[in-house]
Design a protein around this motif. Structure first.
Motif, mmCIF file in Angstrom:
data_model
loop_
_atom_site.group_PDB
_atom_site.id
_atom_site.type_symbol
_atom_site.label_atom_id
_atom_site.label_comp_id
_atom_site.label_asym_id
_atom_site.label_seq_id
_atom_site.Cartn_x
_atom_site.Cartn_y
_atom_site.Cartn_z
ATOM 1 N N ILE A 73 10.219 -10.117 -31.665
ATOM 2 C CA ILE A 73 10.844 -9.326 -30.603
ATOM 3 C C ILE A 73 10.525 -7.842 -30.752
ATOM 4 N N SER A 74 10.371 -7.379 -31.971
ATOM 5 C CA SER A 74 10.133 -5.952 -32.196
ATOM 6 C C SER A 74 8.673 -5.582 -31.935
ATOM 7 N N VAL A 75 8.442 -4.285 -31.932
ATOM 8 C CA VAL A 75 7.084 -3.769 -31.714
ATOM 9 C C VAL A 75 6.398 -3.430 -33.041
ATOM 10 N N ARG A 76 6.978 -3.838 -34.139
ATOM 11 C CA ARG A 76 6.450 -3.514 -35.460
ATOM 12 C C ARG A 76 4.966 -3.870 -35.568
ATOM 13 N N GLY A 77 4.182 -2.873 -35.949
ATOM 14 C CA GLY A 77 2.757 -3.079 -36.183
ATOM 15 C C GLY A 77 1.921 -3.244 -34.919
ATOM 16 N N MET A 78 2.501 -3.019 -33.754
ATOM 17 C CA MET A 78 1.785 -3.256 -32.496
ATOM 18 C C MET A 78 1.634 -2.021 -31.629
ATOM 19 N N THR A 79 2.007 -0.861 -32.135
ATOM 20 C CA THR A 79 1.997 0.328 -31.296
ATOM 21 C C THR A 79 0.895 1.300 -31.689
ATOM 22 N N ILE A 80 0.626 2.201 -30.755
ATOM 23 C CA ILE A 80 -0.192 3.375 -31.049
ATOM 24 C C ILE A 80 0.643 4.585 -30.662
ATOM 25 N N SER A 81 0.423 5.694 -31.307
ATOM 26 C CA SER A 81 1.188 6.899 -31.025
ATOM 27 C C SER A 81 0.692 7.566 -29.753
ATOM 28 N N GLU A 82 1.612 8.199 -29.065
ATOM 29 C CA GLU A 82 1.262 8.955 -27.871
ATOM 30 C C GLU A 82 0.510 10.233 -28.213
ATOM 31 N N GLU A 83 0.569 10.645 -29.483
ATOM 32 C CA GLU A 83 -0.087 11.893 -29.873
ATOM 33 C C GLU A 83 -1.591 11.810 -29.615
ATOM 34 N N GLY A 84 -2.095 12.789 -28.884
ATOM 35 C CA GLY A 84 -3.517 12.870 -28.596
ATOM 36 C C GLY A 84 -3.982 11.966 -27.465
ATOM 37 N N LEU A 85 -3.087 11.189 -26.909
ATOM 38 C CA LEU A 85 -3.442 10.273 -25.831
ATOM 39 C C LEU A 85 -3.141 10.943 -24.486
ATOM 40 N N GLN A 86 -4.066 10.855 -23.569
ATOM 41 C CA GLN A 86 -3.860 11.411 -22.236
ATOM 42 C C GLN A 86 -3.054 10.434 -21.388
ATOM 43 N N LEU A 87 -2.198 10.934 -20.525
ATOM 44 C CA LEU A 87 -1.352 10.097 -19.680
ATOM 45 C C LEU A 87 -2.177 9.101 -18.869
ATOM 46 N N GLU A 88 -3.313 9.521 -18.372
ATOM 47 C CA GLU A 88 -4.148 8.616 -17.572
ATOM 48 C C GLU A 88 -4.720 7.462 -18.402
ATOM 49 N N ASP A 89 -4.669 7.560 -19.719
ATOM 50 C CA ASP A 89 -5.149 6.477 -20.582
ATOM 51 C C ASP A 89 -4.078 5.413 -20.838
ATOM 52 N N TYR A 90 -2.817 5.694 -20.513
ATOM 53 C CA TYR A 90 -1.739 4.748 -20.775
ATOM 54 C C TYR A 90 -1.974 3.411 -20.085
ATOM 55 N N GLU A 91 -2.583 3.427 -18.912
ATOM 56 C CA GLU A 91 -2.803 2.174 -18.182
ATOM 57 C C GLU A 91 -3.731 1.224 -18.941
ATOM 58 N N HIS A 92 -4.455 1.727 -19.915
ATOM 59 C CA HIS A 92 -5.320 0.883 -20.748
ATOM 60 C C HIS A 92 -4.550 0.250 -21.903
ATOM 61 N N HIS A 93 -3.268 0.534 -21.959
ATOM 62 C CA HIS A 93 -2.420 0.033 -23.055
ATOM 63 C C HIS A 93 -1.226 -0.756 -22.527
ATOM 64 N N LEU A 94 -1.389 -1.404 -21.386
ATOM 65 C CA LEU A 94 -0.325 -2.225 -20.814
ATOM 66 C C LEU A 94 -0.169 -3.511 -21.621
ATOM 67 N N VAL A 95 1.071 -3.938 -21.815
ATOM 68 C CA VAL A 95 1.358 -5.144 -22.604
ATOM 69 C C VAL A 95 2.522 -5.905 -21.974
ATOM 70 N N ASP A 96 2.653 -7.146 -22.357
ATOM 71 C CA ASP A 96 3.818 -7.967 -22.031
ATOM 72 C C ASP A 96 4.525 -8.248 -23.342
ATOM 73 N N TRP A 97 5.837 -8.065 -23.355
ATOM 74 C CA TRP A 97 6.609 -8.325 -24.564
ATOM 75 C C TRP A 97 7.398 -9.612 -24.400
ATOM 76 N N PRO A 98 7.654 -10.306 -25.492
ATOM 77 C CA PRO A 98 8.487 -11.530 -25.416
ATOM 78 C C PRO A 98 9.845 -11.213 -24.807
ATOM 79 N N GLY A 99 10.319 -12.114 -23.967
ATOM 80 C CA GLY A 99 11.634 -11.943 -23.373
ATOM 81 C C GLY A 99 11.638 -11.165 -22.087
ATOM 82 N N GLU A 100 10.512 -10.620 -21.675
ATOM 83 C CA GLU A 100 10.466 -9.814 -20.456
ATOM 84 C C GLU A 100 10.583 -10.651 -19.197
ATOM 85 N N GLU A 101 10.339 -11.933 -19.297
ATOM 86 C CA GLU A 101 10.377 -12.791 -18.114
ATOM 87 C C GLU A 101 11.789 -13.163 -17.707
ATOM 88 N N GLU A 102 12.790 -12.756 -18.457
ATOM 89 C CA GLU A 102 14.185 -13.141 -18.160
ATOM 90 C C GLU A 102 14.688 -12.483 -16.910
#
Length: 172
Positions: free
Chosen positions: A143-172
């Motif tokens: 359920i957690s994001v442990r070990g699956m994230t990247i930091s926002e530091e140095g990332l441009q906002l327009e690049d966020y769309e390249h980091h879209l994900v689905d997390w467990p439990g989101e379909e509820e």
């Protein structure tokens, strides 16, 4: 005892900062409304998933929320805890502290969030540390994001769309 920058752990609660048991012996989260909880009870509702610390994208046309794996610069990816919890709103001005009113209004809280579940009158999941007695179960359950994230530091906002994900439990 814990560092005051961090929310209380199960060990802290066991060591004396434990929420009082209601007279009917049901757990506090089953008998109290969010507004009635002590600070220790409130903080213990956090399951440690850290999904609220991720950047989200909102479709301006539909209002739909899209999750990313881009984490707040203060998130420790290994512990799923804030590196400066006490000062987070100063360090990150757009950090939204959770309180009972925010819980009612925020559409992007994960459906598995302890605050959201209790606020909606639903029960905590088996892997929630208050139920399991083990803060690791939220990670073991995936359920957690442990070990699956990247930091926002140095990332441009327009690049966020390249980091879209689905997390467990989101379909509820």
């Amino acid at each position: 005892m814990r560092d005051r920058r961090e929310p209380p752990t199960l060990a802290d609660l066991a060591a004396g900062d434990r929420p009082a048991e209601p007279a009917d012996a049901r757990p506090f989260w089953e008998v109290k409304r969010l507004e009635e909880m002590t600070a220790a009870e409130w903080e213990s509702l956090c399951d440690g998933c850290a999904r609220c610390c991720l950047n989200k994208l909102e479709d301006w046309d539909t209002g739909e929320i899209h999750w990313t794996n881009v984490a707040c610069r203060l998130l420790d990816d290994g512990t799923c805890r804030c590196r400066d919890y006490e000062n987070r709103t100063v360090e990150v001005p757009d950090c939204i502290p959770l309180d009972p009113k925010a819980i009612e209004e925020l559409s992007w809280l994960p459906p598995t969030c302890g605050y959201r579940l209790v606020g909606e009158g639903r029960t905590l999941r088996w892997w929630h540390p208050l139920v399991s007695g083990d803060p690791e179960t939220v990670h073991q359950a995936g359920i957690s994001v442990r070990g699956m994230t990247i930091s926002e530091e140095g990332l441009q906002l327009e690049d966020y769309e390249h980091h879209l994900v689905d997390w467990p439990g989101e379909e509820e």
